[in-house]
Design an enzyme around this catalytic site. Structure first.
Site, PDB file in Angstrom:
ATOM      1  N   HIS A 165     -26.749 -45.261  -1.952  1.00 49.87           N
ATOM      2  CA  HIS A 165     -25.638 -46.213  -1.809  1.00 49.87           C
ATOM      3  C   HIS A 165     -25.745 -46.986  -0.492  1.00 49.87           C
ATOM      4  O   HIS A 165     -25.594 -48.214  -0.461  1.00 49.87           O
ATOM      5  CB  HIS A 165     -24.329 -45.411  -1.887  1.00 49.87           C
ATOM      6  CG  HIS A 165     -23.074 -46.197  -1.717  1.00 49.87           C
ATOM      7  ND1 HIS A 165     -22.126 -46.304  -2.716  1.00 49.87           N
ATOM      8  CD2 HIS A 165     -22.590 -46.889  -0.667  1.00 49.87           C
ATOM      9  CE1 HIS A 165     -21.120 -47.055  -2.276  1.00 49.87           C
ATOM     10  NE2 HIS A 165     -21.373 -47.420  -1.030  1.00 49.87           N
ATOM     11  N   GLU A 166     -26.028 -46.256   0.586  1.00 47.03           N
ATOM     12  CA  GLU A 166     -26.080 -46.910   1.905  1.00 47.03           C
ATOM     13  C   GLU A 166     -27.326 -47.787   2.045  1.00 47.03           C
ATOM     14  O   GLU A 166     -27.266 -48.868   2.639  1.00 47.03           O
ATOM     15  CB  GLU A 166     -26.020 -45.876   3.027  1.00 47.03           C
ATOM     16  CG  GLU A 166     -24.763 -45.006   3.050  1.00 47.03           C
ATOM     17  CD  GLU A 166     -23.457 -45.790   2.977  1.00 47.03           C
ATOM     18  OE1 GLU A 166     -23.399 -46.931   3.462  1.00 47.03           O
ATOM     19  OE2 GLU A 166     -22.483 -45.255   2.400  1.00 47.03           O
ATOM     20  N   HIS A 215     -26.617 -51.044   0.500  1.00 46.02           N
ATOM     21  CA  HIS A 215     -25.848 -51.958   1.362  1.00 46.02           C
ATOM     22  C   HIS A 215     -26.771 -52.786   2.256  1.00 46.02           C
ATOM     23  O   HIS A 215     -26.527 -53.973   2.474  1.00 46.02           O
ATOM     24  CB  HIS A 215     -24.895 -51.174   2.272  1.00 46.02           C
ATOM     25  CG  HIS A 215     -23.561 -50.853   1.652  1.00 46.02           C
ATOM     26  ND1 HIS A 215     -22.740 -51.811   1.121  1.00 46.02           N
ATOM     27  CD2 HIS A 215     -22.895 -49.682   1.529  1.00 46.02           C
ATOM     28  CE1 HIS A 215     -21.622 -51.241   0.674  1.00 46.02           C
ATOM     29  NE2 HIS A 215     -21.692 -49.942   0.903  1.00 46.02           N
ATOM     30  N   CYS A 249     -16.642 -46.429  -2.295  1.00 49.63           N
ATOM     31  CA  CYS A 249     -17.217 -47.203  -1.194  1.00 49.63           C
ATOM     32  C   CYS A 249     -16.079 -47.610  -0.273  1.00 49.63           C
ATOM     33  O   CYS A 249     -15.016 -48.026  -0.748  1.00 49.63           O
ATOM     34  CB  CYS A 249     -17.914 -48.442  -1.749  1.00 49.63           C
ATOM     35  SG  CYS A 249     -18.611 -49.515  -0.484  1.00 49.63           S
TER      36      CYS A 249
HETATM   37 NI    NI Z   1     -20.350 -48.470   0.414  1.00 50.17          NI
END
Ligand code: NI
Length: 172
Positions: A126-127, A130, A84
């Site tokens: 993953h995004e 976020h 990340c």
């Molecule tokens: Ni990230």
């Protein structure tokens, strides 16, 4: 970064400029994805440029992303290294479903959908995390989270405070 981002409700040139800035920051930091919260902007939006399992590159912008993951028998976990830009230089194994679909809106407010496998599936998950206030360290066991922290500390000298935004500034 541990709170849900505000939904995007205004699709205007300011949003387009933000997305362009995010793309430039992502490339400067050599990442495959970047969420607005990583550059200090409280909006549910991410950009990506990431290869799938076959090596085909996919690029896009997703506002207000919603993730759909395989369930039941079609759910296969892929155990691979994950990193990340907010944990620069650190990579640890994180198990995630090997396919993912993300729906949301583009910069004009029109519906978009991206689907993928391989690293792209990991990136889309993953995004989207976020934008909901989750970072991938939250998905790790205590042991792997410690490993992630240790790697970050070891790499800290190579990544100045303010990464990845600071790298963008150095490049331009
Ligand atoms: Ni990230």
């Amino acid at each position: 970064m541990h709170r849900p981002a505000r939904p995007v409700t205004t699709f205007d040139p300011t949003l387009t400029a933000l997305a362009a800035d995010m793309v430039a920051t992502m490339y400067a930091a050599e990442g495959v994805g970047l969420a607005a919260c990583q550059i200090g902007v409280d909006l549910a939006l991410f950009v990506f440029d990431c290869p799938d399992e076959d090596g085909t590159e996919h690029q896009g912008v997703v506002c207000n992303p919603v993730l759909q993951l395989p369930e039941g028998r079609s759910r296969q976990l892929d155990e691979d290294d994950e990193g990340c830009l907010s944990y620069p230089g650190a990579f640890v194994t994180c198990a995630r479903p090997d396919e993912a679909v993300v729906t949301g809106l583009d910069l004009n407010g029109d519906p978009v959908e991206f689907a993928g496998d391989g690293l792209l599936a990991r990136c889309l998950q993953h995004e989207t995390d976020h934008t909901t206030g989750m970072v991938f360290g939250d998905r790790l066991s205590t042991r792997l989270r410690k490993k992630l922290r240790k790697q970050m500390e070891e790499e800290a000298a190579d990544f100045p405070p303010g990464w990845p935004v600071v790298q963008r500034a150095l490049d331009t």
